[in-house]
Design an enzyme around this catalytic site. Structure first.
Site, PDB file in Angstrom:
ATOM      1  N   GLU A 149       0.820  -1.211   0.000  1.00  0.00           N
ATOM      2  CA  GLU A 149       0.000   0.000   0.000  1.00  0.00           C
ATOM      3  C   GLU A 149       0.855   1.263   0.000  1.00  0.00           C
ATOM      4  OE1 GLU A 149      -3.036  -0.333   3.049  1.00  0.00           O
ATOM      5  OE2 GLU A 149      -4.242  -1.561   1.717  1.00  0.00           O
ATOM      6  N   CYS A 159       6.898  12.900   0.965  1.00  0.00           N
ATOM      7  CA  CYS A 159       8.032  13.305   1.784  1.00  0.00           C
ATOM      8  C   CYS A 159       8.492  14.673   1.295  1.00  0.00           C
ATOM      9  CB  CYS A 159       9.142  12.283   1.652  1.00  0.00           C
ATOM     10  SG  CYS A 159      10.635  12.781   2.538  1.00  0.00           S
ATOM     11  N   CYS A 164      13.944  15.405  -1.529  1.00  0.00           N
ATOM     12  CA  CYS A 164      12.720  15.404  -2.346  1.00  0.00           C
ATOM     13  C   CYS A 164      12.488  16.774  -2.977  1.00  0.00           C
ATOM     14  CB  CYS A 164      11.514  14.977  -1.504  1.00  0.00           C
ATOM     15  SG  CYS A 164      11.555  13.202  -1.119  1.00  0.00           S
ATOM     16  N   GLU A 309      -6.328  -8.325  -0.792  1.00  0.00           N
ATOM     17  CA  GLU A 309      -6.764  -8.392   0.605  1.00  0.00           C
ATOM     18  C   GLU A 309      -8.260  -8.118   0.681  1.00  0.00           C
ATOM     19  OE1 GLU A 309      -4.770  -5.687   3.262  1.00  0.00           O
ATOM     20  OE2 GLU A 309      -2.809  -6.075   2.400  1.00  0.00           O
ATOM     21  N   TRP A 317     -10.544  -0.749  12.072  1.00  0.00           N
ATOM     22  CA  TRP A 317     -10.106   0.647  12.004  1.00  0.00           C
ATOM     23  C   TRP A 317     -11.209   1.658  11.704  1.00  0.00           C
ATOM     24  CZ3 TRP A 317     -11.105   1.458   6.901  1.00  0.00           C
ATOM     25  CH2 TRP A 317     -10.880   0.410   6.006  1.00  0.00           C
ATOM     26  N   HIS A 360      -8.144  -7.218  14.367  1.00  0.00           N
ATOM     27  CA  HIS A 360      -8.579  -7.222  12.972  1.00  0.00           C
ATOM     28  C   HIS A 360      -8.910  -8.658  12.595  1.00  0.00           C
ATOM     29  CE1 HIS A 360      -8.518  -6.805   8.611  1.00  0.00           C
ATOM     30  NE2 HIS A 360      -8.407  -5.499   8.732  1.00  0.00           N
TER      31      HIS A 360
HETATM   32  C1  GLA Z   1      -4.165  -2.870   4.649  1.00  0.00           C
HETATM   33  C2  GLA Z   1      -2.777  -3.435   4.801  1.00  0.00           C
HETATM   34  C3  GLA Z   1      -2.721  -4.647   5.668  1.00  0.00           C
HETATM   35  C4  GLA Z   1      -3.583  -4.485   6.896  1.00  0.00           C
HETATM   36  C5  GLA Z   1      -4.994  -4.160   6.462  1.00  0.00           C
HETATM   37  C6  GLA Z   1      -5.942  -3.992   7.625  1.00  0.00           C
HETATM   38  O1  GLA Z   1      -4.855  -3.347   3.586  1.00  0.00           O
HETATM   39  O2  GLA Z   1      -2.183  -3.716   3.562  1.00  0.00           O
HETATM   40  O3  GLA Z   1      -1.369  -4.841   6.051  1.00  0.00           O
HETATM   41  O4  GLA Z   1      -3.083  -3.474   7.693  1.00  0.00           O
HETATM   42  O5  GLA Z   1      -4.980  -2.941   5.767  1.00  0.00           O
HETATM   43  O6  GLA Z   1      -7.239  -3.688   7.187  1.00  0.00           O
HETATM   44 ZN    ZN Z   2      12.339  12.724   1.023  1.00  0.00          ZN
END
Ligand code: GLA
Ligand code: ZN
Length: 670
Positions: A149, A159, A164, A309, A317, A360
């Protein structure tokens, strides 16, 4: 199909359990029981893979990969740059991001490294190359998962360190060549913001410049390029000893990175899907959002993507986190496949005991092993998917419609101080897409760089920015017979946010002359008639004049602009353009698009009207093979009438005339 079948599995973090061999054994046993055929390893394993600088420990990973292979389970292998080990941040503080306010982050969390830092790049590259050498040719490793991600943790995902800043200045030099050109593009004489030295340029900051949209836009483009460049560096590193394809896991419509740019570094697009199911009793808004995102991921390469995922039960969260009601796990997994995913993967296999994500959801909870509702529902998916391998192999959705969702337009439309400050581009585009979804008309979600040929209908809501070449592309599309829809506040500015002067770049095609734009307060809401109903005109009400060629379909009924057009249709060449001068509501959009689809001869795969909450999409193959997914997002049974003759692809039942769907059921027909 990657791996030879639909993938079922998810993130597996055995490094958290290395001192519990009985847990690792149980994992593999229960994976078999759940029908898991693929897991993702190593996403956050840097501290275990390289416990000290330059000292690699890959033994444990090799053993796990081998054990998985012996159980017939494939592996997606991640590079661990998503989170940095403490020895790295201690020795090289420059790897940590500097925020827009100038403060350098302290160590901790994840997704927070500087994309420019030569040290970060060197350390990542060396480890990636070593992973490539050791694992890049193992027979059960099928895909590289680069980082995690990207830019996921901070408000602007960027940054702002000195490295940068200087990379940004070089990027600008390349883009503009001279400061004169840059000053022109950014309209520098306004408030005397003329740059006379490249060193005067600084990234947007709360205590600095926030008012020059040209700068904001270029900074966002630069950030995307810098992240893409980092990702490309990792792509090359893993390729040193390996021919495997690579992906990185996207989020949904994530504002800080233009995914249509980043995807160019990758072989396969994958993403992490966390819809807010059960936020309300009506699941349609969540279903539409998920469908939009799935379709966007598929549209990036016009190929199957991977659902990397999703959660089998509950996330941790949001303010409140509802558990997936019985049946929703199957339906939301099938929804991904229906829109072009070749996998159903989870975050994560087993809940950890400590730290941030211990509550989670995962396939395995802290207690009860496989004796849980979650496990059983996961195992049902694991049982169902293999039955679809043959049918879905070499298929993907081939929609005849497209909805434009363009990151640069998004940045512009929400950065400007313009007729309203609460413009919400994703929400606006999604409301148009929802009209497609409700009628079972699949759409690609593409940006202005897309090739429009092959579509019958293209809709570009709130298309404020016109990138170079866009107007010409739309003109040829309509001239050749396409139907183009756009809305008020479109075609206002070019790619550096300089307003067009003279006339709208597509005035001839749209058949309208824009004059004023009213952003009325609620008490001044207007209305218009369309078909046999009245609809509201609100939030953005543009006052436009029809050109001679245009047909005025609806007019405002109130205020000083009563009688001015709201819905305009303009025939152009072999096609037509529709201009919606005001924002209205969802009912209007559904009615408007229903008429448009009828004129365009677009029908859904079942060629029938769908009850509320039901949608349909299809994957087709070159050999004429069709798989039609009919999904009921209502938590109650429903009947789809008028469907002709279909066979259930999974159990062979023949349906004639009607199809009864159970609560949250997805049927696959052929
Ligand atoms: C993201 C991250 C995972 C985890 C999930 C939790 O998708 O890639 O590592 O933290 O969120 O929802
Ligand atoms: Zn930087």
């Amino acid at each position: 199909m990657l791996g030879g079948h639909l993938l079922h599995g998810g993130d597996y973090n055995p490094e958290q359990w290395l001192d519990c061999p009985e847990v690792l054994e149980e994992d593999i046993r229960l994976m078999k029981e759940a029908g898991v055929n693929c897991v993702t390893l190593g996403v956050f394993s840097w501290a275990v893979l390289e416990p000290e600088e330059g000292v690699y420990d890959f033994e444990w990973l090799e053993e796990i990969i081998d054990n998985l292979r012996n159980a017939g389970i494939q592996v997606i292998l991640a590079t661990p740059s998503g989170a940095m080990p403490h020895w790295l941040t201690q020795k090289y503080p420059e790897v940590m991001q500097v925020r827009a306010d100038g403060q350098r982050n302290l160590p901790g969390k994840r997704h927070n490294f500087c994309y420019t830092s030569p040290v970060m790049r060197a350390k990542t590259k060396a480890l990636d190359e070593a992973l490539s050498e050791r694992f890049g040719r193992k027979d059960n490793v099928i895909l590289w998962h680069l980082s995690n991600e990207l830019a996921g943790n901070f408000s602007d995902g960027a940054c702002h360190c000195e490295l940068c800043q200087s990379a940004f200045r070089n990027w600008l030099k390349e883009r503009y060549g001279t400061l004169d050109a840059l000053n022109h593009a950014w309209w520098g004489r306004f408030w005397s913001h003329v740059y006379t030295d490249w060193e005067q340029i600084h990234s947007p900051a709360p205590h600095g410049e926030t008012t020059v949209t040209g700068l904001e836009l270029d900074w966002r483009r630069f950030v995307t390029d810098q992240i893409s460049d980092f990702c490309g560096m990792e792509r090359q590193a893993v390729a040193l000893h390996s021919d495997l394809p690579a992906t990185t896991n996207f989020m949904d419509t994530f504002k800080n990175i233009n995914y249509n740019r980043l995807q160019r570094e990758l072989d396969i697009v994958s993403w992490d899907n966390y819809p807010f199911w059960h936020r309300q009793k009506d699941e349609v808004p969540a279903a539409v959002q998920a469908a939009f995102n799935h379709s966007m991921m598929r549209s990036m390469k016009k190929k199957p993507f991977l659902l990397m995922e999703s959660v089998p039960s509950v996330i941790n969260w949001r303010n409140n986190n509802p558990v997936k009601r019985p049946g929703m796990h199957m339906l939301s997994s099938m929804q991904a496949v229906a829109h072009g995913s070749d996998s159903v993967q989870y975050f994560q296999w087993r809940k950890g005991r400590g730290s941030y994500e211990k509550f989670h959801g995962a396939v395995l909870d802290h207690k009860n092993g496989s004796s849980t509702r979650t496990f059983r529902e996961v195992a049902e998916v694991g049982k169902r998917l293999p039955g679809l391998d043959r049918l879905l192999d070499k298929t993907v959705n081939h929609p005849k419609a497209a909805v434009i969702f363009d990151w640069e337009n998004w940045w512009a439309v929400e950065d400007i101080t313009g007729p309203r400050l609460d413009l919400d581009y994703p929400a606006c585009v999604t409301s148009h897409y929802r009209a497609f979804w409700e009628q079972g008309i699949e759409a690609d979600i593409v940006d202005m760089d897309a090739d429009l040929s092959g579509y019958e209908v293209v809709s570009a809501p709130l298309n404020y920015m016109y990138k170079p070449g866009w107007a010409e592309k739309v003109r040829s599309f309509v001239a050749a017979g396409g139907r183009f829809v756009t809305t008020c506040f479109s075609g206002m500015a070019d790619e550096t946010d300089l307003c067009f002067t003279g006339h709208h770049p597509l005035e001839d095609v749209l058949g309208v002359i824009q004059e004023e734009i009213d952003a009325p307060s609620e008490e001044f809401e207007n209305q218009f008639e369309y078909g046999d109903r009245k609809y509201p005109a609100r939030r953005l009400c543009e006052i436009v004049h029809p050109k001679e060629s245009a047909e005025v379909v609806s007019v405002y009924e109130r205020d000083f602009y009563a009688g001015f057009p709201v819905v305009i249709r303009n025939p152009y060449g072999q096609g037509e353009a529709c201009y919606l001068a005001a924002e209205s509501d969802q009912e209007f959009l559904c009615a408007f698009y229903a008429d448009l689809f009828a004129r365009a001869g677009l029908v859904n795969a079942l060629e029938t009207e769908l009850p509320y909450g039901v949608t349909v999409t299809e994957r087709t193959g070159t050999d004429g093979k069709r798989a039609v997914f009919v999904m009921n997002f209502r938590n109650s049974p429903v009947t789809v009438e008028g469907i002709g003759r279909w066979t259930d692809a999974e159990d062979g039942t023949v349906y004639e005339g009607k199809l009864e769907l159970k609560a949250f059921q997805c049927a696959v027909l052929k």
